[in-house]
Scaffold this motif. Structure first.
Motif, PDB file in Angstrom:
ATOM      1  N   GLU A 278       0.826  -1.207   0.000  1.00 58.34           N
ATOM      2  CA  GLU A 278       0.000   0.000   0.000  1.00 58.34           C
ATOM      3  C   GLU A 278       0.858   1.253   0.000  1.00 58.34           C
ATOM      4  N   GLU A 279       2.072   1.123   0.505  1.00 59.25           N
ATOM      5  CA  GLU A 279       3.002   2.264   0.520  1.00 59.25           C
ATOM      6  C   GLU A 279       3.741   2.433  -0.794  1.00 59.25           C
ATOM      7  N   GLY A 280       3.484   1.525  -1.746  1.00 59.65           N
ATOM      8  CA  GLY A 280       4.095   1.643  -3.061  1.00 59.65           C
ATOM      9  C   GLY A 280       5.420   0.934  -3.235  1.00 59.65           C
ATOM     10  N   GLU A 281       5.758   0.026  -2.331  1.00 64.10           N
ATOM     11  CA  GLU A 281       7.029  -0.689  -2.440  1.00 64.10           C
ATOM     12  C   GLU A 281       6.835  -2.021  -3.168  1.00 64.10           C
ATOM     13  N   ASP A 282       7.565  -2.221  -4.242  1.00 64.88           N
ATOM     14  CA  ASP A 282       7.483  -3.451  -5.021  1.00 64.88           C
ATOM     15  C   ASP A 282       8.209  -4.578  -4.312  1.00 64.88           C
ATOM     16  N   TYR A 283       7.655  -5.785  -4.388  1.00 63.15           N
ATOM     17  CA  TYR A 283       8.283  -6.919  -3.711  1.00 63.15           C
ATOM     18  C   TYR A 283       8.133  -8.211  -4.503  1.00 63.15           C
ATOM     19  N   TRP A 284       8.992  -9.153  -4.175  1.00 57.70           N
ATOM     20  CA  TRP A 284       8.876 -10.545  -4.606  1.00 57.70           C
ATOM     21  C   TRP A 284       8.280 -11.346  -3.448  1.00 57.70           C
ATOM     22  N   LEU A 285       7.542 -12.401  -3.767  1.00 60.45           N
ATOM     23  CA  LEU A 285       6.966 -13.299  -2.768  1.00 60.45           C
ATOM     24  C   LEU A 285       7.622 -14.662  -2.922  1.00 60.45           C
ATOM     25  N   ALA A 286       8.197 -15.190  -1.851  1.00 59.47           N
ATOM     26  CA  ALA A 286       8.957 -16.437  -1.936  1.00 59.47           C
ATOM     27  C   ALA A 286       8.629 -17.379  -0.787  1.00 59.47           C
ATOM     28  N   ALA A 287       8.823 -18.673  -1.047  1.00 62.11           N
ATOM     29  CA  ALA A 287       8.645 -19.721  -0.041  1.00 62.11           C
ATOM     30  C   ALA A 287      10.020 -20.210   0.394  1.00 62.11           C
ATOM     31  N   ASN A 288      10.257 -20.215   1.699  1.00 64.69           N
ATOM     32  CA  ASN A 288      11.527 -20.671   2.236  1.00 64.69           C
ATOM     33  C   ASN A 288      11.417 -22.142   2.647  1.00 64.69           C
ATOM     34  N   SER A 289      12.536 -22.717   3.073  1.00 64.51           N
ATOM     35  CA  SER A 289      12.549 -24.136   3.494  1.00 64.51           C
ATOM     36  C   SER A 289      13.049 -24.265   4.922  1.00 64.51           C
ATOM     37  N   TRP A 290      12.554 -23.347   5.788  1.00 63.37           N
ATOM     38  CA  TRP A 290      12.942 -23.346   7.199  1.00 63.37           C
ATOM     39  C   TRP A 290      11.758 -23.643   8.110  1.00 63.37           C
ATOM     40  N   ASN A 291      10.768 -24.315   7.614  1.00 62.27           N
ATOM     41  CA  ASN A 291       9.497 -24.703   8.228  1.00 62.27           C
ATOM     42  C   ASN A 291       8.569 -23.502   8.396  1.00 62.27           C
ATOM     43  N   SER A 292       7.303 -23.765   8.657  1.00 58.73           N
ATOM     44  CA  SER A 292       6.285 -22.711   8.683  1.00 58.73           C
ATOM     45  C   SER A 292       6.353 -21.840   9.930  1.00 58.73           C
ATOM     46  N   GLY A 293       7.211 -22.206  10.897  1.00 61.22           N
ATOM     47  CA  GLY A 293       7.367 -21.384  12.092  1.00 61.22           C
ATOM     48  C   GLY A 293       8.268 -20.181  11.881  1.00 61.22           C
ATOM     49  N   TRP A 294       8.988 -20.167  10.752  1.00 61.08           N
ATOM     50  CA  TRP A 294       9.873 -19.038  10.455  1.00 61.08           C
ATOM     51  C   TRP A 294       9.141 -18.019   9.579  1.00 61.08           C
ATOM     52  N   GLY A 295       9.489 -16.753   9.732  1.00 54.63           N
ATOM     53  CA  GLY A 295       8.984 -15.716   8.842  1.00 54.63           C
ATOM     54  C   GLY A 295       7.478 -15.569   8.897  1.00 54.63           C
ATOM     55  N   ASP A 296       6.882 -15.330   7.747  1.00 58.58           N
ATOM     56  CA  ASP A 296       5.431 -15.172   7.620  1.00 58.58           C
ATOM     57  C   ASP A 296       4.835 -16.523   7.227  1.00 58.58           C
ATOM     58  N   ASN A 297       4.734 -17.409   8.217  1.00 59.97           N
ATOM     59  CA  ASN A 297       4.258 -18.785   7.982  1.00 59.97           C
ATOM     60  C   ASN A 297       5.114 -19.518   6.956  1.00 59.97           C
ATOM     61  N   GLY A 298       6.412 -19.237   6.967  1.00 56.62           N
ATOM     62  CA  GLY A 298       7.338 -19.903   6.059  1.00 56.62           C
ATOM     63  C   GLY A 298       7.638 -19.121   4.797  1.00 56.62           C
ATOM     64  N   PHE A 299       6.877 -18.064   4.527  1.00 60.44           N
ATOM     65  CA  PHE A 299       7.061 -17.241   3.332  1.00 60.44           C
ATOM     66  C   PHE A 299       7.737 -15.919   3.714  1.00 60.44           C
ATOM     67  N   PHE A 300       8.195 -15.196   2.705  1.00 59.19           N
ATOM     68  CA  PHE A 300       8.742 -13.861   2.947  1.00 59.19           C
ATOM     69  C   PHE A 300       8.622 -13.022   1.685  1.00 59.19           C
ATOM     70  N   LYS A 301       8.698 -11.719   1.888  1.00 57.37           N
ATOM     71  CA  LYS A 301       8.721 -10.766   0.784  1.00 57.37           C
ATOM     72  C   LYS A 301      10.069 -10.054   0.807  1.00 57.37           C
ATOM     73  N   ILE A 302      10.574  -9.755  -0.387  1.00 56.62           N
ATOM     74  CA  ILE A 302      11.851  -9.052  -0.498  1.00 56.62           C
ATOM     75  C   ILE A 302      11.728  -8.010  -1.596  1.00 56.62           C
ATOM     76  N   LYS A 303      12.403  -6.899  -1.431  1.00 60.96           N
ATOM     77  CA  LYS A 303      12.289  -5.765  -2.358  1.00 60.96           C
ATOM     78  C   LYS A 303      12.542  -6.198  -3.797  1.00 60.96           C
ATOM     79  N   ARG A 304      11.687  -5.738  -4.693  1.00 56.16           N
ATOM     80  CA  ARG A 304      11.765  -6.087  -6.121  1.00 56.16           C
ATOM     81  C   ARG A 304      12.213  -4.888  -6.950  1.00 56.16           C
ATOM     82  N   GLY A 305      13.046  -5.183  -7.967  1.00 54.66           N
ATOM     83  CA  GLY A 305      13.420  -4.166  -8.937  1.00 54.66           C
ATOM     84  C   GLY A 305      14.764  -3.519  -8.734  1.00 54.66           C
ATOM     85  N   THR A 306      15.445  -3.848  -7.631  1.00 57.12           N
ATOM     86  CA  THR A 306      16.746  -3.239  -7.343  1.00 57.12           C
ATOM     87  C   THR A 306      17.832  -4.294  -7.139  1.00 57.12           C
TER      88      THR A 306
END
Length: 334
Positions: A278-306
């Motif tokens: 909503e703040e206008g920041e572009d991101y990638w959405l990814a699934a990690n392999s550190w179980n669902s207790g890590w991060g955002d239920n196992g997923f994370f977002k990282i800045k896109r385009g840079t």
């Protein structure tokens, strides 16, 4: 806050630590969460509660290929497409493919390179060929050998996809992961060894060769966001490798950007989509392999385009093959 000033502040507040120091640092969490410009929230994940920097480093199993060597591999590209959606999530684009949203646990083995590749190919079998399966990380981890790298001590992303083309990969049912409970048991240490290649299904009623599923191609993807987005949108999730700094394992929510700490190693994940906050920041959405207790239920977002943390320069994929599917789908039973 100016990014340069933020780095100076971080350097002052977070002391340089060695591999024997504990990974999780409360001072780093406070630094990130007190900065309104960080864009993400940090926490102390229980997944790594007793880890040293050295133990965590062992999990980061992406081996980087020199740029001159990477030129010998095919490059997948797409014609510029202005019709790509502003938001995309492979989980909702292909709801029949439940594997896309499955979060796995690599344990304390540096097998992320194998997890990312196997997870993506599993998804693409469903997306492209309407075949619902779960492929074996253990097969490629233990049997690819020096062609892929060094098992639990790391591997090259593109070589994993070449293994699918040349050797195929059996199902998870045939060859389950050697550490089924993840890194939550007493025997899980930084010296966890690569499993032996036995080339025999766990079930005596299944034949190894009949359980093989193959890839038809393996390629790098051009290092620009549009090409990466088009590949995901057209063919399914891709494997991405990136640089890991001390602050990344602290990620809990938001759009990650490196704020503090030293470079620890390189890691591979499954990239499933993109969007804009909503703040206008572009991101990638990814699934990690550190179980669902890590991060955002196992997923994370990282800045896109840079090319944040080299995230856009190490993206690979391949396409599934119908080869051997009749034998594999019949169960390969004797």
């Amino acid at each position: 806050m100016d990014p340069l000033l933020l780095q100076v502040l971080a350097a002052k507040q977070i002391p340089s630590i060695g591999d024997d120091a504990m990974l999780l640092q409360e001072s780093m969490v406070e630094l990130i969460n007190s900065n309104p410009k960080a864009g993400w929230k940090a926490a102390l994940p229980s997944r790594f509660s007793n880890y040293t920097i050295g133990q965590f480093k062992y999990m980061l199993g992406m081996k980087k290929i020199p740029k001159d060597a990477s030129l010998s591999f095919p490059v997948g590209s797409h014609v510029a497409n202005s019709n790509l959606p502003a938001q995309f999530d492979a989980r909702t684009a292909w709801p029949q493919c439940s594997s896309i949203g499955r979060i796995l646990d690599q344990g304390h083995c540096g097998s992320c390179w194998a997890f990312g590749a196997v997870e993506c190919l599993t998804d693409r079998f469903c997306i492209q060929l309407d075949v619902t399966i779960s492929l074996s990380v253990n097969d490629i981890l233990s049997c690819c050998g020096s062609s892929c790298g060094d098992g639990c001590k790391g591997g090259w992303l593109i070589n994993a996809w070449q293994y699918f083309v040349q050797n195929g990969v059996v199902t998870e049912e045939c060859d389950p992961y050697f550490d089924p409970v993840g890194c939550r048991h007493p025997g899980c240490t930084e010296v966890w060894q690569t499993p032996q290649c036995v080339q025999k299904c766990k079930s005596e009623n299944q034949v190894w060769s009949d359980q093989k599923h193959f890839g038809v191609s393996a390629f790098n993807i051009q290092s620009d966001p549009q090409s990466i987005m088009a590949e995901i949108y057209t063919n399914g999730p891709v494997e991405a490798g990136f640089a890991i700094y001390q602050d990344f394992p602290l990620y809990e929510s938001g759009v990650y950007k490196h704020v503090s700490g030293k470079l620890i190693g390189h890691h591979a994940v499954k990239l499933i989509g993109w969007g804009t906050t909503e703040e206008g920041e572009d991101y990638w959405l990814a699934a990690n392999s550190w179980n669902s207790g890590w991060g955002d239920n196992g997923f994370f977002k990282i800045k896109r385009g840079t090319n944040e943390c080299e995230f856009e320069e190490n993206v690979v994929a391949g396409m599934p093959s119908p080869k051997n599917l009749n034998s594999a789908l019949s169960g390969g039973r004797e």
